[in-house]
Design an enzyme around this catalytic site. Sequence first.
Site, mmCIF file in Angstrom:
data_model
loop_
_atom_site.group_PDB
_atom_site.id
_atom_site.type_symbol
_atom_site.label_atom_id
_atom_site.label_comp_id
_atom_site.label_asym_id
_atom_site.label_seq_id
_atom_site.Cartn_x
_atom_site.Cartn_y
_atom_site.Cartn_z
ATOM 1 N NE ARG A 155 34.712 -7.515 -20.577
ATOM 2 C CZ ARG A 155 35.480 -8.002 -21.541
ATOM 3 N NH1 ARG A 155 35.625 -9.305 -21.671
ATOM 4 N NH2 ARG A 155 36.099 -7.196 -22.367
ATOM 5 C CD GLU B 207 41.646 -10.303 -29.272
ATOM 6 O OE1 GLU B 207 41.073 -10.368 -28.172
ATOM 7 O OE2 GLU B 207 41.468 -11.107 -30.199
HETATM 8 O O1 LIG Z 1 45.013 -9.526 -22.025
HETATM 9 P P1 LIG Z 1 44.469 -8.292 -22.696
HETATM 10 O O2 LIG Z 1 44.764 -8.246 -24.155
HETATM 11 O O3 LIG Z 1 44.863 -7.047 -22.004
HETATM 12 O O4 LIG Z 1 42.877 -8.403 -22.634
HETATM 13 C C1 LIG Z 1 42.169 -8.731 -21.488
HETATM 14 C C2 LIG Z 1 41.371 -7.586 -20.972
HETATM 15 O O5 LIG Z 1 40.422 -7.157 -21.969
HETATM 16 C C3 LIG Z 1 39.137 -7.029 -21.387
HETATM 17 O O6 LIG Z 1 38.925 -5.741 -20.859
HETATM 18 P P2 LIG Z 1 38.518 -4.487 -21.739
HETATM 19 O O7 LIG Z 1 39.709 -3.592 -21.845
HETATM 20 O O8 LIG Z 1 37.857 -4.924 -22.993
HETATM 21 O O9 LIG Z 1 37.530 -3.695 -20.806
HETATM 22 P P3 LIG Z 1 36.166 -4.039 -20.025
HETATM 23 O O10 LIG Z 1 36.517 -4.957 -18.890
HETATM 24 O O11 LIG Z 1 35.757 -2.680 -19.547
HETATM 25 O O12 LIG Z 1 35.183 -4.663 -20.982
HETATM 26 C C4 LIG Z 1 39.159 -8.049 -20.269
HETATM 27 O O13 LIG Z 1 38.186 -7.776 -19.273
HETATM 28 C C5 LIG Z 1 40.566 -7.985 -19.755
HETATM 29 O O14 LIG Z 1 40.731 -7.018 -18.735
HETATM 30 N N1 LIG Z 2 38.479 -11.830 -27.464
HETATM 31 C C1 LIG Z 2 38.137 -11.290 -26.290
HETATM 32 N N2 LIG Z 2 36.964 -11.600 -25.714
HETATM 33 C C2 LIG Z 2 36.610 -11.060 -24.526
HETATM 34 N N3 LIG Z 2 37.394 -10.216 -23.849
HETATM 35 C C3 LIG Z 2 38.578 -9.887 -24.385
HETATM 36 N N4 LIG Z 2 39.565 -9.083 -23.947
HETATM 37 C C4 LIG Z 2 40.536 -9.084 -24.874
HETATM 38 N N5 LIG Z 2 40.238 -9.881 -25.900
HETATM 39 C C5 LIG Z 2 38.988 -10.402 -25.611
#
Ligand SMILES: O=P(O)(O)OC[C@H]1O[C@H](OP(=O)(O)OP(=O)(O)O)[C@H](O)[C@@H]1O
Ligand SMILES: Nc1ncnc2[nH]cnc12
Length: 178
Positions: free
Chosen positions: A63, A100
């Site tokens: 993302r 998370e």
């Molecule tokens: O502060 P944090 O606890 O690290 O969470 C934030 C991260 O989590 C999500 O990515 P995710 O790893 O879900 O991957 P994605 O972007 O591929 O959906 C989001 O896009 C952030 O990069």
């Molecule tokens: N609660 C949440 N929603 C969307 N993106 C996330 N990345 C980590 N935690 C998330």
Amino acid sequence: MSGSRLEMLASLIRDVPDFPQPGVVFKDITPLLASAKGFQASIDELVASAPADIDVVVGMEARGFIFAAPVALALGAGFVPVRKPGKLPGDVVSQGFDLEYGSTELNMHRDAIVSGARVLVVDDVLATGGTIGATARLLEQLGAELVHVSVLMELEFLGGRARLESLGIRNCSAVLKV
Ligand SMILES: O=P(O)(O)OC[C@H]1O[C@H](OP(=O)(O)OP(=O)(O)O)[C@H](O)[C@@H]1O
Ligand SMILES: Nc1ncnc2[nH]cnc12
């Protein structure tokens, strides 16, 4: 930013309870991306939060790419991807961390950024700070200067900002705080 613009952006983010696992309220940005007005406003706000003279914008898979690449173009900076394991073909630096909802590792090409470059990190969400913290460590390994972190949304209750501060990252701005 005007209150109505903030409200418009907030209204385009959908809460999905118990995704991807029970107890997590997932902040779904797909309605925002599908709105030309919402997507443009989110990029404009991230660009406005950037300091001057950024050489490189770093975005994290997946993302983060969506927001970091347009910000890089708007700033006249390069774009460098931070990727999940097994995706980058060249020599990489890597860093493990917890999320998370799980744990993983991030990689960056070892030659992606020249030492001393001024870097802006852009992501959609700051939750626990694990992703941005790992990215900061990767940048450290390359000798790059992390000048600022800009996120669309900060989930304040998860304490990511304090975690970043404990790593020495104090320049972090969020368009929306929830
Ligand atoms: O502060 P944090 O606890 O690290 O969470 C934030 C991260 O989590 C999500 O990515 P995710 O790893 O879900 O991957 P994605 O972007 O591929 O959906 C989001 O896009 C952030 O990069
Ligand atoms: N609660 C949440 N929603 C969307 N993106 C996330 N990345 C980590 N935690 C998330």
